[in-house]
Design a protein around this motif. Structure first.
Motif, mmCIF file in Angstrom:
data_model
loop_
_atom_site.group_PDB
_atom_site.id
_atom_site.type_symbol
_atom_site.label_atom_id
_atom_site.label_comp_id
_atom_site.label_asym_id
_atom_site.label_seq_id
_atom_site.Cartn_x
_atom_site.Cartn_y
_atom_site.Cartn_z
ATOM 1 N N ILE A 65 0.864 -1.185 0.000
ATOM 2 C CA ILE A 65 0.000 0.000 0.000
ATOM 3 C C ILE A 65 0.900 1.233 0.000
ATOM 4 O O ILE A 65 2.104 1.132 0.229
ATOM 5 N N HIS A 66 0.323 2.373 -0.292
ATOM 6 C CA HIS A 66 1.081 3.621 -0.213
ATOM 7 C C HIS A 66 0.298 4.650 0.584
ATOM 8 O O HIS A 66 -0.919 4.553 0.707
ATOM 9 N N ARG A 67 1.059 5.611 1.111
ATOM 10 C CA ARG A 67 0.431 6.655 1.906
ATOM 11 C C ARG A 67 0.237 7.895 1.039
ATOM 12 O O ARG A 67 1.053 8.203 0.196
ATOM 13 N N VAL A 68 -0.831 8.587 1.315
ATOM 14 C CA VAL A 68 -1.144 9.789 0.559
ATOM 15 C C VAL A 68 -1.347 10.918 1.553
ATOM 16 O O VAL A 68 -2.037 10.740 2.555
ATOM 17 N N GLU A 69 -0.734 12.054 1.286
ATOM 18 C CA GLU A 69 -0.955 13.212 2.150
ATOM 19 C C GLU A 69 -1.204 14.399 1.227
ATOM 20 O O GLU A 69 -0.380 14.717 0.390
ATOM 21 N N MET A 70 -2.371 15.004 1.356
ATOM 22 C CA MET A 70 -2.773 16.037 0.405
ATOM 23 C C MET A 70 -2.566 17.444 0.944
ATOM 24 O O MET A 70 -3.199 18.381 0.478
ATOM 25 N N GLY A 71 -1.718 17.586 1.936
ATOM 26 C CA GLY A 71 -1.484 18.910 2.480
ATOM 27 C C GLY A 71 -2.428 19.240 3.622
ATOM 28 O O GLY A 71 -2.387 20.334 4.169
ATOM 29 N N ASP A 72 -3.285 18.279 4.018
ATOM 30 C CA ASP A 72 -4.199 18.537 5.129
ATOM 31 C C ASP A 72 -3.760 17.790 6.395
ATOM 32 O O ASP A 72 -4.502 17.689 7.354
ATOM 33 N N GLN A 123 8.859 11.321 -4.443
ATOM 34 C CA GLN A 123 8.114 12.177 -5.358
ATOM 35 C C GLN A 123 6.628 12.012 -5.110
ATOM 36 O O GLN A 123 6.083 10.919 -5.205
ATOM 37 N N GLU A 124 5.992 13.089 -4.722
ATOM 38 C CA GLU A 124 4.547 13.081 -4.524
ATOM 39 C C GLU A 124 3.966 14.066 -5.511
ATOM 40 O O GLU A 124 4.394 15.204 -5.580
ATOM 41 N N VAL A 125 2.994 13.613 -6.255
ATOM 42 C CA VAL A 125 2.334 14.526 -7.173
ATOM 43 C C VAL A 125 0.892 14.640 -6.747
ATOM 44 O O VAL A 125 0.197 13.626 -6.644
ATOM 45 N N TYR A 126 0.451 15.821 -6.416
ATOM 46 C CA TYR A 126 -0.980 15.942 -6.169
ATOM 47 C C TYR A 126 -1.589 17.151 -6.844
ATOM 48 O O TYR A 126 -0.984 18.188 -6.969
#
Ligand code: ZN
Ligand code: ZN
Length: 139
Positions: A65-72, A123-126
């Motif tokens: 799995i991967h973690r996602v962080e959208m700036g919140d 590298q995170e692209v959102y």
């Protein structure tokens, strides 16, 4: 889609009932889920916060799995659906409904180095905007 058991075995992880349940929740998810949402889904079958944290940690380490962080500052977790090293997929947050999605159908080239000596390690692209549903409703 592979079964939760197959995914765990292939990753070399122990197949406990708790891990299977948590992975199944992520397999059925429509998008990245927060700790809270995952916990709410597995609490009825007797899993607690610590079990969920540990399982998610082990899944991340094993790259299933991967973690996602959208700036919140809220971590969300999603299954890794394909391994395609030169590319990553962007994450999308809708400003109208708040939904966070993995845009698996878009491939963004991974950057490993730059011309001026920097070494890229993550590298995170959102992207943010309106999801297809909200865009259709607002037009
Ligand atoms: Zn939306
Ligand atoms: Zn994703």
């Amino acid at each position: 889609m592979d079964s939760a058991g197959q995914i765990l075995r292939r990753a070399g992880l122990r197949c406990t009932t708790g891990r299977l349940r948590i992975l199944e929740v992520l397999q059925k998810a429509k998008g990245p889920m927060t700790h809270q949402e995952i916990l709410a889904a597995v609490e009825p079958v007797g899993l607690n916060r610590v079990t969920v944290y540990r399982a998610l940690d082990a899944f991340c380490q094993a790259d299933i799995i991967h973690r996602v962080e959208m700036g919140d500052r809220v971590w969300r977790f999603a299954l890794c659906l394909y391994e395609d090293a030169p590319y990553c997929h962007p994450h999308f947050a809708c400003r109208a409904c708040g939904r966070v999605e993995c845009l698996d159908f878009i491939r963004v080239p991974r950057v490993n180095e730059t011309r001026n000596g920097y070494k890229i390690e993550e590298q995170e692209v959102y992207w943010k905007g309106l999801c297809s549903k909200c865009a259709a409703n607002l037009s």
